[in-house]
Design a protein around this motif. Structure first.
Motif, PDB file in Angstrom:
ATOM      1  N   ARG A 133       0.830  -1.209   0.000  1.00 33.52           N
ATOM      2  CA  ARG A 133       0.000   0.000   0.000  1.00 33.52           C
ATOM      3  C   ARG A 133       0.863   1.258   0.000  1.00 33.52           C
ATOM      4  O   ARG A 133       0.547   2.247  -0.694  1.00 33.52           O
ATOM      5  N   MET A 134       1.963   1.239   0.751  1.00 36.01           N
ATOM      6  CA  MET A 134       2.820   2.421   0.843  1.00 36.01           C
ATOM      7  C   MET A 134       3.596   2.694  -0.431  1.00 36.01           C
ATOM      8  O   MET A 134       3.756   3.857  -0.816  1.00 36.01           O
ATOM      9  N   TYR A 135       4.062   1.658  -1.095  1.00 35.90           N
ATOM     10  CA  TYR A 135       5.001   1.848  -2.193  1.00 35.90           C
ATOM     11  C   TYR A 135       4.490   1.336  -3.545  1.00 35.90           C
ATOM     12  O   TYR A 135       4.347   2.110  -4.502  1.00 35.90           O
ATOM     13  N   ILE A 136       4.217   0.055  -3.631  1.00 35.99           N
ATOM     14  CA  ILE A 136       3.888  -0.540  -4.934  1.00 35.99           C
ATOM     15  C   ILE A 136       2.592   0.021  -5.506  1.00 35.99           C
ATOM     16  O   ILE A 136       2.478   0.262  -6.712  1.00 35.99           O
ATOM     17  N   ASP A 137       1.601   0.247  -4.642  1.00 35.07           N
ATOM     18  CA  ASP A 137       0.310   0.736  -5.116  1.00 35.07           C
ATOM     19  C   ASP A 137       0.216   2.260  -5.152  1.00 35.07           C
ATOM     20  O   ASP A 137      -0.881   2.808  -5.349  1.00 35.07           O
ATOM     21  N   ALA A 138       1.353   2.945  -4.968  1.00 31.53           N
ATOM     22  CA  ALA A 138       1.358   4.411  -5.055  1.00 31.53           C
ATOM     23  C   ALA A 138       1.372   4.818  -6.539  1.00 31.53           C
ATOM     24  O   ALA A 138       2.367   5.323  -7.069  1.00 31.53           O
ATOM     25  N   LYS A 139       0.244   4.617  -7.221  1.00 30.46           N
ATOM     26  CA  LYS A 139       0.161   4.784  -8.683  1.00 30.46           C
ATOM     27  C   LYS A 139      -0.702   5.973  -9.119  1.00 30.46           C
ATOM     28  O   LYS A 139      -0.926   6.147 -10.316  1.00 30.46           O
ATOM     29  N   GLU A 140      -1.160   6.729  -8.173  1.00 27.86           N
ATOM     30  CA  GLU A 140      -2.000   7.881  -8.506  1.00 27.86           C
ATOM     31  C   GLU A 140      -1.535   9.098  -7.711  1.00 27.86           C
ATOM     32  O   GLU A 140      -1.000   8.944  -6.605  1.00 27.86           O
ATOM     33  N   PRO A 141      -1.717  10.296  -8.264  1.00 27.14           N
ATOM     34  CA  PRO A 141      -2.431  10.602  -9.515  1.00 27.14           C
ATOM     35  C   PRO A 141      -1.621  10.383 -10.791  1.00 27.14           C
ATOM     36  O   PRO A 141      -2.171  10.376 -11.879  1.00 27.14           O
ATOM     37  N   LEU A 142      -0.268  10.199 -10.616  1.00 29.92           N
ATOM     38  CA  LEU A 142       0.573   9.971 -11.794  1.00 29.92           C
ATOM     39  C   LEU A 142       0.740   8.468 -11.992  1.00 29.92           C
ATOM     40  O   LEU A 142       1.244   7.776 -11.129  1.00 29.92           O
ATOM     41  N   HIS A 143       0.295   7.995 -13.165  1.00 28.31           N
ATOM     42  CA  HIS A 143       0.283   6.553 -13.398  1.00 28.31           C
ATOM     43  C   HIS A 143       1.100   6.239 -14.644  1.00 28.31           C
ATOM     44  O   HIS A 143       0.724   6.622 -15.767  1.00 28.31           O
ATOM     45  N   PHE A 144       2.210   5.554 -14.449  1.00 30.27           N
ATOM     46  CA  PHE A 144       3.034   5.147 -15.585  1.00 30.27           C
ATOM     47  C   PHE A 144       2.271   4.138 -16.441  1.00 30.27           C
ATOM     48  O   PHE A 144       1.679   3.200 -15.927  1.00 30.27           O
ATOM     49  N   ARG A 145       2.313   4.366 -17.764  1.00 32.17           N
ATOM     50  CA  ARG A 145       1.609   3.480 -18.686  1.00 32.17           C
ATOM     51  C   ARG A 145       2.576   2.669 -19.549  1.00 32.17           C
ATOM     52  O   ARG A 145       2.552   1.448 -19.553  1.00 32.17           O
ATOM     53  N   LYS A 146       3.443   3.369 -20.298  1.00 37.68           N
ATOM     54  CA  LYS A 146       4.358   2.642 -21.168  1.00 37.68           C
ATOM     55  C   LYS A 146       5.536   3.532 -21.521  1.00 37.68           C
ATOM     56  O   LYS A 146       5.515   4.749 -21.306  1.00 37.68           O
ATOM     57  N   ALA A 147       6.561   2.914 -22.097  1.00 38.57           N
ATOM     58  CA  ALA A 147       7.748   3.660 -22.498  1.00 38.57           C
ATOM     59  C   ALA A 147       8.408   2.971 -23.688  1.00 38.57           C
ATOM     60  O   ALA A 147       8.407   1.743 -23.781  1.00 38.57           O
TER      61      ALA A 147
END
Length: 561
Positions: free
Chosen positions: A430-444
């Motif tokens: 919850r603290m680290y891995i799921d810290a995906k918002e508001p900026l969410h990496f999609r692809k590169a």
């Protein structure tokens, strides 16, 4: 006020010739289990025949070659059990069955009736010789008490003439620790004169601490004095039977072994009258921890516990040496940190010798590999949390991250108590891995531009969403991570520096996952945040870690961390 003046000190013998303090235990003694007699008679609900059979088979599996069954002359249940062993041919030829008997003719006769058909038998007789029992129980002088032992020996010797198997005599001056050693020797020598042992068939003199009366060193002095004063010592097996009234049964046993004891009678986990007998497993595991073969098959302590608890209807305490559920568990932060570092050093050095702080043996050597070495509560530290994350889930957290996660876990444990590994992992996620918002990496998309003449060798086209709105960033740098950092700073307005980066494989194989750890610092404020990413692609896990750190650095309130 505690009325200590009611009690008098037990005399300490003068024995300056003692040599046992300079000795070391070199080998295992002859082990004799008395679980089916001493242990069984102390149970609130004694074992029935079926339970005795299960227990007997366990003792065989553990490798005991001498097993005391009980009083077949005094109990119909024990008589029936012994006959069951005989009639079903359950006693291996290399195992000696030991039977106990008082020095009375009808009891001796009944015992010989019970043991017919057994190949090897230890016939154990006893009578109390202590000063206190001579005075208040028997009201007899020394000569009369000695005569009881002599007459009992004669009875067994006469009965042995018609016994088809091999027979060894064991004699115990009961309450030996309360008996003058000179008198105990006198009685034993009188018994030996009647029995006439040989080197091939020695007599067993069992010197019990029927009641543990003083410190273990005194018992050791008594044992060494007897060992050095027996005539024809080569025809004597010196046996000990320590009880645990003062909580020193194991220590008394080990010192007595140094003092000349050849044989140890005891029980599994120390069951027995009052505070119990010496715990044979404790002594055996102690030897094992010193690199000495205990000559017992004790690799699976959980199986031993299972049979013990089922047959005896007793529980092994959680702090019991080697066997307790908590003995290979550390709650203390400093202990956890030392264990973690010790395990890491052991792995890095590929050492064949076990050396880990706070763990005298490898738990897996006694069948405890599936139990936690480290458990987390409010007393635990950062090393313990990191150890759980690595041992259970494979995350090798950088040291820089240890404190932040540990502080969070500690605050939780102060409210609820012990924290499970699953809760630690869920908090980490919850603290680290799921810290995906508001900026969410999609692809590169990564391009190698090392031949383009640019000062950089990598170009990245980065796609992410900001509160659901897609954005594309183009970045240049020396490597993918550097390119993403530069792109975010140049086109999105972040003023960040990367100050820590670690990565490792979480699993092995072609489908392995990688974990990446990143620390970002806001160059203007100096505030930092950690981020974690996982993926089967190392670049993708690194980019996810960057976005994790960004969200935690700038949007922590939205993350509700």
């Amino acid at each position: 006020m505690l009325n200590y003046q009611r009690y008098k000190r037990v005399p300490v013998m003068n024995f300056p010739e003692r040599t046992w303090p300079e000795k070391e235990i070199q080998k295992a003694p002859i082990w004799c289990s008395v679980d089916l007699r001493d242990g069984n008679q102390a149970l609130i609900d004694p074992m029935v025949v079926e339970e005795k059979l299960e227990y007997f088979n366990l003792l065989l599996k553990l490798g005991f070659k001498e097993i005391e069954i009980g009083f077949p002359s005094a109990s119909q249940l024990e008589y029936d059990f012994l006959r069951t062993l005989v009639e079903k041919k359950l006693i291996p030829d290399d195992v000696k069955v030991q039977v106990l008997c008082q020095c009375r003719q009808h009891l001796v006769d009944k015992t010989f009736e019970a043991i017919q058909g057994i190949k090897n038998v230890v016939f154990h007789i006893y009578n109390s010789t202590s000063t206190l029992q001579r005075d208040v129980v028997f009201h007899q002088d020394k000569e009369h008490i000695k005569q009881i032992a002599i007459e009992g020996t004669k009875m067994v010797k006469e009965g042995a003439k018609n016994f088809d198997g091999n027979i060894w005599l064991e004699y115990s001056p009961e309450s030996f620790t309360g008996t003058e050693v000179e008198y105990a020797l006198e009685v034993c020598e009188a018994v030996k004169d009647i029995w006439q042992p040989t080197e091939e068939r020695p007599i067993i003199f069992n010197l019990p601490a029927t009641v543990e009366m003083t410190t273990p060193n005194v018992y050791a002095d008594q044992i060494e004095w007897m060992s050095t004063h027996f005539t024809e010592r080569e025809k004597v097996i010196l046996s000990i039977h320590p009880h645990n009234d003062r909580g020193c049964g194991v220590a008394a046993t080990e010192l007595a072994m140094l003092a000349g004891a050849d044989r140890v009678e005891g029980t599994l986990f120390g069951n027995g009258e009052r505070t119990g007998n010496v715990d044979i497993l404790n002594v055996a595991y102690n030897m094992f921890s010193q690199g000495i073969n205990p000559e017992l098959n004790i690799e699976n302590v959980n199986e031993i516990i299972d049979v013990f608890e089922r047959c005896n209807k007793m529980s092994v305490p959680p702090r019991h040496p080697y066997a307790g559920k908590l003995v290979f568990t550390a709650f203390s932060g400093s202990h956890q940190d030392a264990i973690s570092k010790g395990m890491q050093a052991l792995h890095e050095r590929q050492s064949k010798i076990w050396e880990v702080p706070y763990l005298p043996i490898d738990p897996s050597d006694v069948g405890r590999e599936y139990e936690p070495l480290v458990r987390i509560n409010s007393q635990s530290g950062k090393g313990g949390v990191a150890f759980v994350m690595e041992q259970y889930y494979g995350f090798k957290l950088p040291k820089e991250m240890h404190k932040e996660l540990a502080d969070k876990i500690q605050s939780m444990s102060e409210v609820q108590g012990e924290i499970s590994p699953e809760q630690i992992m869920e908090t980490f996620r919850r603290m680290y891995i799921d810290a995906k918002e508001p900026l969410h990496f999609r692809k590169a998309k990564i391009e190698d531009i090392s031949d383009s003449g640019s000062e950089y060798d990598t170009k990245v086209f980065l796609t992410y969403t900001d509160r659901g709105v897609e954005k594309v960033v183009e970045g240049f740098g020396n490597g993918p991570i550097d390119a993403v950092q530069h792109g975010l700073c140049a086109e999105s307005g972040f003023n960040i520096k990367l100050t820590m980066y670690h990565e490792h494989a979480l699993t092995l194989g072609s489908d392995s996952q990688a974990a990446s750890y990143i620390e970002l610092v806001d160059a203007a404020t100096g505030v930092s945040a950690y981020g974690v990413g996982i993926s089967s692609n190392i670049n993708r896990s690194s980019f996810r870690a960057i976005f994790s750190a960004l969200n935690r650095l700038y949007y922590s309130k939205e993350q509700n961390q």
